[in-house]
Design a protein around this motif. Structure first.
Motif, PDB file in Angstrom:
ATOM      1  N   ASN A  84     -97.934  -2.903  39.016  1.00 36.27           N
ATOM      2  CA  ASN A  84     -97.323  -3.615  37.947  1.00 36.27           C
ATOM      3  C   ASN A  84     -95.886  -2.872  37.686  1.00 36.27           C
ATOM      4  O   ASN A  84     -95.738  -1.615  37.741  1.00 36.27           O
ATOM      5  N   TYR A  85     -94.736  -3.694  37.945  1.00 38.23           N
ATOM      6  CA  TYR A  85     -93.437  -3.188  37.731  1.00 38.23           C
ATOM      7  C   TYR A  85     -92.671  -3.535  36.547  1.00 38.23           C
ATOM      8  O   TYR A  85     -92.904  -4.951  36.405  1.00 38.23           O
ATOM      9  N   PHE A  86     -92.254  -2.946  35.586  1.00 38.03           N
ATOM     10  CA  PHE A  86     -91.834  -3.044  34.294  1.00 38.03           C
ATOM     11  C   PHE A  86     -90.181  -3.239  34.488  1.00 38.03           C
ATOM     12  O   PHE A  86     -89.432  -2.187  34.765  1.00 38.03           O
ATOM     13  N   LEU A  87     -89.641  -4.346  34.313  1.00 37.07           N
ATOM     14  CA  LEU A  87     -88.184  -4.410  34.309  1.00 37.07           C
ATOM     15  C   LEU A  87     -87.330  -4.573  33.087  1.00 37.07           C
ATOM     16  O   LEU A  87     -88.225  -5.599  32.259  1.00 37.07           O
ATOM     17  N   CYS A  88     -86.478  -4.197  32.932  1.00 36.17           N
ATOM     18  CA  CYS A  88     -85.618  -4.399  31.594  1.00 36.17           C
ATOM     19  C   CYS A  88     -84.903  -5.619  31.243  1.00 36.17           C
ATOM     20  O   CYS A  88     -84.555  -5.886  30.142  1.00 36.17           O
ATOM     21  N   CYS A  89     -84.589  -6.396  32.272  1.00 38.58           N
ATOM     22  CA  CYS A  89     -83.685  -7.518  32.019  1.00 38.58           C
ATOM     23  C   CYS A  89     -83.575  -8.709  33.000  1.00 38.58           C
ATOM     24  O   CYS A  89     -84.297  -8.349  34.303  1.00 38.58           O
ATOM     25  N   PRO A  90     -83.140  -9.713  32.935  1.00 38.02           N
ATOM     26  CA  PRO A  90     -83.232 -10.737  33.771  1.00 38.02           C
ATOM     27  C   PRO A  90     -82.564 -10.581  35.229  1.00 38.02           C
ATOM     28  O   PRO A  90     -82.735 -10.967  36.289  1.00 38.02           O
ATOM     29  N   GLN A  91     -81.345  -9.665  34.998  1.00 38.74           N
ATOM     30  CA  GLN A  91     -80.797  -9.356  36.174  1.00 38.74           C
ATOM     31  C   GLN A  91     -81.561  -8.456  37.143  1.00 38.74           C
ATOM     32  O   GLN A  91     -81.442  -8.595  38.524  1.00 38.74           O
ATOM     33  N   CYS A  92     -82.318  -7.396  36.619  1.00 39.68           N
ATOM     34  CA  CYS A  92     -82.982  -6.742  37.359  1.00 39.68           C
ATOM     35  C   CYS A  92     -84.046  -7.348  37.905  1.00 39.68           C
ATOM     36  O   CYS A  92     -84.800  -7.297  38.840  1.00 39.68           O
ATOM     37  N   GLN A  93     -84.786  -8.431  37.142  1.00 40.58           N
ATOM     38  CA  GLN A  93     -85.954  -9.263  37.515  1.00 40.58           C
ATOM     39  C   GLN A  93     -85.415  -9.900  38.675  1.00 40.58           C
ATOM     40  O   GLN A  93     -86.139  -9.927  39.880  1.00 40.58           O
ATOM     41  N   ALA A  94     -84.184 -10.580  38.828  1.00 41.87           N
ATOM     42  CA  ALA A  94     -83.573 -11.490  39.841  1.00 41.87           C
ATOM     43  C   ALA A  94     -83.315 -10.485  41.107  1.00 41.87           C
ATOM     44  O   ALA A  94     -83.794 -10.987  42.319  1.00 41.87           O
ATOM     45  N   GLN A  95     -82.950  -9.384  41.016  1.00 37.60           N
ATOM     46  CA  GLN A  95     -82.863  -8.378  42.311  1.00 37.60           C
ATOM     47  C   GLN A  95     -84.102  -7.994  42.662  1.00 37.60           C
ATOM     48  O   GLN A  95     -84.318  -7.984  44.043  1.00 37.60           O
ATOM     49  N   PHE A  96     -85.042  -7.670  41.969  1.00 40.89           N
ATOM     50  CA  PHE A  96     -86.496  -7.277  42.153  1.00 40.89           C
ATOM     51  C   PHE A  96     -86.996  -8.468  43.056  1.00 40.89           C
ATOM     52  O   PHE A  96     -87.697  -8.474  44.300  1.00 40.89           O
ATOM     53  N   GLU A  97     -86.961  -9.671  42.616  1.00 39.89           N
ATOM     54  CA  GLU A  97     -87.783 -10.775  43.298  1.00 39.89           C
ATOM     55  C   GLU A  97     -86.849 -11.013  44.572  1.00 39.89           C
ATOM     56  O   GLU A  97     -87.477 -11.611  45.451  1.00 39.89           O
ATOM     57  N   ARG A  98     -85.593 -10.986  44.700  1.00 40.14           N
ATOM     58  CA  ARG A  98     -84.948 -11.419  46.133  1.00 40.14           C
ATOM     59  C   ARG A  98     -85.459 -10.251  47.093  1.00 40.14           C
ATOM     60  O   ARG A  98     -85.602 -10.659  48.246  1.00 40.14           O
ATOM     61  N   ALA A  99     -85.651  -9.189  46.684  1.00 45.23           N
ATOM     62  CA  ALA A  99     -85.831  -7.999  47.640  1.00 45.23           C
ATOM     63  C   ALA A  99     -87.226  -7.032  47.128  1.00 45.23           C
ATOM     64  O   ALA A  99     -86.821  -5.750  46.936  1.00 45.23           O
ATOM     65  N   PRO A 100     -88.130  -7.534  47.016  1.00 50.06           N
ATOM     66  CA  PRO A 100     -88.991  -6.476  46.242  1.00 50.06           C
ATOM     67  C   PRO A 100     -89.588  -5.267  47.121  1.00 50.06           C
ATOM     68  O   PRO A 100     -89.501  -4.290  46.509  1.00 50.06           O
ATOM     69  N   LYS A 101     -89.341  -5.227  48.597  1.00 53.99           N
ATOM     70  CA  LYS A 101     -89.682  -4.188  49.297  1.00 53.99           C
ATOM     71  C   LYS A 101     -88.688  -3.135  49.251  1.00 53.99           C
ATOM     72  O   LYS A 101     -89.085  -1.928  49.357  1.00 53.99           O
ATOM     73  N   SER A 102     -87.498  -3.301  48.676  1.00 54.26           N
ATOM     74  CA  SER A 102     -86.437  -2.500  48.487  1.00 54.26           C
ATOM     75  C   SER A 102     -86.625  -1.827  47.340  1.00 54.26           C
ATOM     76  O   SER A 102     -86.192  -0.566  47.207  1.00 54.26           O
TER      77      SER A 102
END
Length: 67
Positions: free
Chosen positions: A27-45
């Motif tokens: 489980n990864y805890f993300l602080c905001c919608p922008q971080c969520q979008a970045q994580f979802e685009r390239a989770p392996k990174s």
């Protein structure tokens, strides 16, 4: 307990996370919608198990319908 957002590095409280995303059993805890979008685009990174928390297995219930 404070956890680290894997995208921006911000320390956040588990209860105040914008979203929790499970990726490869962590489980990864993300602080905001922008971080969520970045994580979802390239989770392996961004996925580093030491920055998350092992996902708990949930019990699946079998519901049977009566005929």
């Amino acid at each position: 307990m404070l956890l680290k957002d894997p995208v921006c590095g911000k320390r956040i409280n588990r209860g105040r996370a914008h979203i929790i995303i499970e990726y490869e059993g962590v489980n990864y805890f993300l602080c905001c919608p922008q971080c969520q979008a970045q994580f979802e685009r390239a989770p392996k990174s961004f996925a580093k198990p030491e920055l998350g928390e092992k996902a708990r297995k949930t019990k699946q219930l079998l519901i049977r319908q009566q005929s």
